[in-house]
Scaffold this active site. Structure first.
Site, PDB file in Angstrom:
ATOM      1  N   PRO A   2       0.828  -1.212   0.000  1.00  0.00           N
ATOM      2  CA  PRO A   2       0.000   0.000   0.000  1.00  0.00           C
ATOM      3  C   PRO A   2       0.857   1.256   0.000  1.00  0.00           C
ATOM      4  CG  PRO A   2      -0.827  -1.587   1.573  1.00  0.00           C
ATOM      5  CD  PRO A   2       0.487  -2.120   1.097  1.00  0.00           C
ATOM      6  N   GLU A   3       0.438   2.235  -0.777  1.00  0.00           N
ATOM      7  CA  GLU A   3       1.174   3.493  -0.840  1.00  0.00           C
ATOM      8  C   GLU A   3       0.470   4.534   0.025  1.00  0.00           C
ATOM      9  OE1 GLU A   3       2.709   4.820  -4.532  1.00  0.00           O
ATOM     10  OE2 GLU A   3       2.890   2.815  -5.369  1.00  0.00           O
ATOM     11  N   HIS A 104      -6.475 -15.302  10.283  1.00  0.00           N
ATOM     12  CA  HIS A 104      -5.682 -14.154   9.830  1.00  0.00           C
ATOM     13  C   HIS A 104      -6.026 -12.881  10.596  1.00  0.00           C
ATOM     14  CE1 HIS A 104      -4.224 -16.749   6.759  1.00  0.00           C
ATOM     15  NE2 HIS A 104      -5.332 -16.760   6.055  1.00  0.00           N
ATOM     16  N   ARG A 126      -0.467 -12.574   4.980  1.00  0.00           N
ATOM     17  CA  ARG A 126       0.966 -12.783   4.734  1.00  0.00           C
ATOM     18  C   ARG A 126       1.845 -12.369   5.907  1.00  0.00           C
ATOM     19  NH1 ARG A 126       1.500 -10.376  -1.434  1.00  0.00           N
ATOM     20  NH2 ARG A 126      -0.433 -11.254  -2.247  1.00  0.00           N
TER      21      ARG A 126
END
Length: 296
Positions: A2-3, A104, A126
């Protein structure tokens, strides 16, 4: 990854629920994410009121009433969702499948706010994201922030400033713009877009935008405004919405559909009257998308 616009979108989505709420319990379902979670993390946050949510570069900052600040990074696949009441439904429609598997759900903020109880859940399949704890007074010396440049929003980023950083620099313009010590939070997608908007090649040397006396050339003035504009457009659209990004209400934004050059290899350039085609080259292991005809 993500930016900046994605993280800003998350901040804005979380703020109404989290700001002013008391953390009744911080539930940790594992001892680590990318790195071990802070020592006594749950105990140190229990009973604390959240004063404000802010952002530095690509990091989310959660300020508490005792002067502590939680630093959160989304990594590759991290996301927050808000659940209220007992049903625990995730609001919003998904345009791509998104994990709701509890295995998760690694960190859960159990909150008590003006509108009652709610949960803010950090999910990360992840586990490339992380959370840390410091104090607001020590943010400037926190390792990740110590050497960061100004944000690509507001008045801190100026052509005069960039001229001082680009002077004499033979580094490719694309690489210089990705240097977090020069500009904080500016990532690959939006560098490609800003360079296209300003008709500058990612391969040209950064120093070519600076006069011999150290002043910014007109091209650098245009580039500076393009950086601000592309970030503002992305924030307004809710982030770029790549596959692993999601807004806190469960929806995805649509800025990806208005990319002019990023990930458009082989497509016609969208610059009016340009006959060029978008190409992809690799610079320092990253893909750069640009039009060789109109970007010089």
């Amino acid at each position: 990854m993500p930016e900046l616009p994605e993280v800003e979108t998350v901040r804005r989505g979380l703020s109404p629920t989290m700001e002013g709420a008391v953390i009744r319990q911080l539930e940790l379902r594992r001892p680590d994410l990318r790195f071990p979670l802070p020592r006594d993390f749950a105990a140190r946050l229990a009973g604390r009121r959240i004063i404000a949510l802010s952002r530095r570069a690509k990091y989310l900052l959660i300020d508490l009433d005792d002067g502590a600040t939680v630093i959160a990074h989304l990594g590759m696949s991290g996301s927050f969702r808000i659940e209220a009441g007992e049903a625990g439904d995730m609001p919003g429609d998904f345009h791509h499948p998104r994990s709701k598997d509890e295995k998760h759900d690694h960190v859960i903020f159990h909150l008590e706010g003006a509108d009652g109880g709610s949960r803010v859940i950090y999910n990360d399949p992840r586990r490339f994201g992380f959370m840390d704890l410091t104090t607001r007074n020590e943010l400037d010396v926190y390792p990740a922030f110590r050497d960061l440049g100004p944000e690509p929003v507001g008045n801190a980023l100026s052509a005069d400033y960039l001229a001082t950083r680009f002077a004499g620099k033979q580094q490719p313009l694309k690489s210089a713009l990705l240097d977090q010590k020069i500009i904080a939070g500016l990532g690959n997608i939006y560098v490609c877009e800003a360079l296209w908007r300003s008709h500058l090649s990612p391969e040209r040397a950064a120093a070519t935008l600076v006069t011999p006396t150290g002043r910014p050339k007109q091209q650098l003035l245009v580039l500076t405004e393009a950086i601000r504009a592309v970030i503002a457009d992305a924030i307004a659209a809710g982030g770029s919405s790549l596959r692993d990004h999601i807004q806190t209400d469960g929806t995805l934004g649509y800025f990806q559909h208005s990319f002019s050059v990023y990930d458009r290899e082989g497509s016609s350039c969208r610059t009016p009257d340009c006959s060029g085609t978008v190409e992809r080259i690799t610079q320092a292991g990253r893909s750069s998308f640009y039009c060789r005809v109109c970007q010089k």
